[in-house]
Design a protein around this motif. Structure first.
Motif, mmCIF file in Angstrom:
data_model
loop_
_atom_site.group_PDB
_atom_site.id
_atom_site.type_symbol
_atom_site.label_atom_id
_atom_site.label_comp_id
_atom_site.label_asym_id
_atom_site.label_seq_id
_atom_site.Cartn_x
_atom_site.Cartn_y
_atom_site.Cartn_z
ATOM 1 N N GLN A 151 5.500 -18.370 22.499
ATOM 2 C CA GLN A 151 6.079 -17.228 22.410
ATOM 3 C C GLN A 151 5.238 -16.174 22.098
ATOM 4 N N HIS A 152 4.199 -16.533 20.922
ATOM 5 C CA HIS A 152 3.241 -15.580 20.402
ATOM 6 C C HIS A 152 1.918 -15.966 21.242
ATOM 7 N N ASP A 153 1.436 -14.931 21.669
ATOM 8 C CA ASP A 153 0.399 -15.195 22.789
ATOM 9 C C ASP A 153 -0.711 -16.247 22.388
ATOM 10 N N ALA A 154 -0.928 -16.204 21.088
ATOM 11 C CA ALA A 154 -1.995 -16.951 20.542
ATOM 12 C C ALA A 154 -3.510 -16.736 21.077
ATOM 13 N N TRP A 189 -11.053 -12.328 18.801
ATOM 14 C CA TRP A 189 -12.704 -12.139 18.719
ATOM 15 C C TRP A 189 -13.091 -12.411 19.996
ATOM 16 N N ARG A 190 -12.445 -12.645 21.109
ATOM 17 C CA ARG A 190 -12.843 -13.196 22.452
ATOM 18 C C ARG A 190 -12.369 -12.081 23.533
ATOM 19 N N SER A 191 -13.110 -11.548 24.493
ATOM 20 C CA SER A 191 -12.503 -10.632 25.437
ATOM 21 C C SER A 191 -11.306 -11.439 26.277
ATOM 22 N N VAL A 192 -10.539 -10.820 26.992
ATOM 23 C CA VAL A 192 -9.648 -11.125 27.786
ATOM 24 C C VAL A 192 -10.188 -12.372 28.919
ATOM 25 N N ARG A 193 -11.491 -11.801 29.450
ATOM 26 C CA ARG A 193 -11.925 -12.900 30.444
ATOM 27 C C ARG A 193 -12.647 -14.219 29.564
ATOM 28 N N ALA A 194 -12.917 -14.270 28.219
ATOM 29 C CA ALA A 194 -13.282 -15.060 27.511
ATOM 30 C C ALA A 194 -12.245 -16.181 27.006
ATOM 31 N N ASN A 195 -11.170 -15.329 26.699
ATOM 32 C CA ASN A 195 -10.037 -16.080 26.362
ATOM 33 C C ASN A 195 -9.622 -17.118 27.613
ATOM 34 N N VAL A 196 -9.304 -16.591 29.011
ATOM 35 C CA VAL A 196 -9.061 -17.206 29.820
ATOM 36 C C VAL A 196 -10.014 -18.404 30.128
ATOM 37 N N GLU A 197 -11.379 -18.128 29.775
ATOM 38 C CA GLU A 197 -12.444 -19.188 30.046
ATOM 39 C C GLU A 197 -12.702 -20.398 29.183
ATOM 40 N N ALA A 215 -2.619 -17.203 32.364
ATOM 41 C CA ALA A 215 -3.685 -17.441 32.993
ATOM 42 C C ALA A 215 -4.657 -18.463 32.350
ATOM 43 N N ARG A 216 -4.773 -18.175 31.022
ATOM 44 C CA ARG A 216 -5.549 -19.236 30.315
ATOM 45 C C ARG A 216 -4.982 -20.657 30.410
ATOM 46 N N ALA A 217 -3.742 -20.797 30.474
ATOM 47 C CA ALA A 217 -2.914 -21.973 30.208
ATOM 48 C C ALA A 217 -3.351 -22.795 31.635
ATOM 49 N N LEU A 218 -3.067 -21.980 32.855
ATOM 50 C CA LEU A 218 -3.367 -22.474 34.285
ATOM 51 C C LEU A 218 -4.680 -22.420 34.817
ATOM 52 N N ALA A 219 -5.797 -21.776 34.072
ATOM 53 C CA ALA A 219 -7.140 -21.836 34.589
ATOM 54 C C ALA A 219 -7.571 -23.381 34.516
ATOM 55 N N GLY A 220 -7.151 -24.119 33.431
ATOM 56 C CA GLY A 220 -7.713 -25.427 33.267
ATOM 57 C C GLY A 220 -6.938 -26.316 34.239
ATOM 58 N N ARG A 221 -6.081 -26.174 35.020
ATOM 59 C CA ARG A 221 -5.329 -26.700 36.281
ATOM 60 C C ARG A 221 -4.801 -27.845 35.513
ATOM 61 N N PRO A 222 -3.970 -27.549 34.708
ATOM 62 C CA PRO A 222 -3.110 -28.542 33.791
ATOM 63 C C PRO A 222 -2.103 -29.369 34.786
ATOM 64 N N ARG A 223 -1.698 -30.590 34.649
ATOM 65 C CA ARG A 223 -0.509 -31.325 35.618
ATOM 66 C C ARG A 223 0.704 -30.988 34.751
ATOM 67 N N ARG A 228 -0.611 -9.515 27.352
ATOM 68 C CA ARG A 228 -1.097 -10.601 26.479
ATOM 69 C C ARG A 228 -0.318 -11.913 26.984
ATOM 70 N N GLN A 229 1.117 -11.816 27.474
ATOM 71 C CA GLN A 229 1.421 -13.209 27.958
ATOM 72 C C GLN A 229 0.962 -13.566 29.224
ATOM 73 N N ARG A 230 0.647 -12.422 29.975
ATOM 74 C CA ARG A 230 -0.200 -12.840 31.228
ATOM 75 C C ARG A 230 -1.470 -13.480 30.946
ATOM 76 N N VAL A 231 -2.077 -12.934 30.175
ATOM 77 C CA VAL A 231 -3.435 -13.436 29.911
ATOM 78 C C VAL A 231 -3.369 -15.030 29.398
ATOM 79 N N GLN A 232 -2.242 -15.163 28.428
ATOM 80 C CA GLN A 232 -1.850 -16.515 28.054
ATOM 81 C C GLN A 232 -1.776 -17.521 29.186
#
Length: 253
Positions: free
Chosen positions: A95-98, A102-110, A158-166, A152-156
């Motif tokens: 619920q809270h984006d976590a 200290w990381r940019s938006v891109r670095a968080n998704v990476e 993107a970060r969750a799905l960038a790793g292509r979880p099943r 922030r939730q959209r970034v979260q």
């Protein structure tokens, strides 16, 4: 949300994971157990929404499926193999984006890509593609504190799905958002998940959200499962079958 969401070419979808609980008793190692035992199968690629009163074990269920909390009894499996700890193919969204401030938006998704050892150029490319898919292509260099709650939730996401979880395990991810942003995030989630193949377990306190997003709804603490007649169809909000399901879920709370 006013941002335009686009969908650049994505990697072919992975098969979603099958998640199962066989006679599972939820609780914590200190001995505080929740009543009853759960028998549940989440089919590959299914969206299962989970509702129930506060304290009934919804978050505990997600943590158990994630491998962060062992069951007090029974077994948890992914594709028939025991879940004995966290895995890169199961992503958690809170619920809270976590986001890491200290990381940019891109670095968080990476981040999940970096943990997997993806080279720098590839993870930057993938992160930027995911930011474009969630409508934040121009925000890669920003810091989390410069974004709205919905961004922030959209970034979260993107970060969750960038790793292509099943499997994606979501703990009231839109609960802190206003009604308009929440609706937009539901629609965004629907569009993006349509091409991933991922299995989703989505905890929510919002009955309308559960009825809209789920293929099925799990009612806790009983573990009863209800089929959703019109999954992710806004036009069916007032359909008789949808209204009847909404009443059944409300009556269970």
């Amino acid at each position: 949300m006013s941002a335009t969401v686009t969908s650049p070419p994505a990697a072919p979808p992975l098969a979603g994971a099958e998640l199962a609980l066989d006679g599972v008793r939820l609780g914590h190692p200190d001995g505080s157990a929740l009543p009853g035992r759960l028998v549940l199968r989440v089919a590959p690629g299914e969206v299962l929404t989970v509702v129930g009163p506060s304290g009934c074990g919804k978050t505990t269920l997600l943590r158990t499926l994630a491998g962060l909390l062992p069951p007090l009894a029974g077994g948890v499996t992914q594709d028939g193999a025991p879940v004995r700890g966290p895995g890169a193919d199961r992503a958690l969204v809170f619920q809270h984006d976590a986001l890491l401030p200290w990381r940019s938006v891109r670095a968080n998704v990476e981040l999940p890509l970096a943990i997997r050892g993806v080279d720098r150029a590839a993870r930057r490319r993938d992160a930027e593609e995911w930011l474009e898919r969630v409508g934040l292509a121009g925000h890669a260099a920003r810091w989390p504190h410069q974004l709205s709650g919905g961004q922030r939730q959209r970034v979260q996401l993107a970060r969750a799905l960038a790793g292509r979880p099943r499997a994606v395990l979501m703990d009231e991810p839109f609960g802190a958002l206003d009604a308009h942003t929440r609706t937009g995030m539901q629609d965004l989630l629907t569009r993006i998940l349509d091409g991933t193949g991922a299995t989703v377990v989505f905890v929510t306190h919002d009955v309308d959200e559960a009825v809209h997003l789920g293929d099925r709804i799990a009612l806790l603490p009983s573990g009863r499962i209800l089929d959703v007649p019109h999954p992710r169809d806004r036009a069916a909000r007032d359909a008789p079958a949808t209204a009847a399901l909404r009443r059944r879920v409300l009556d269970s709370l």
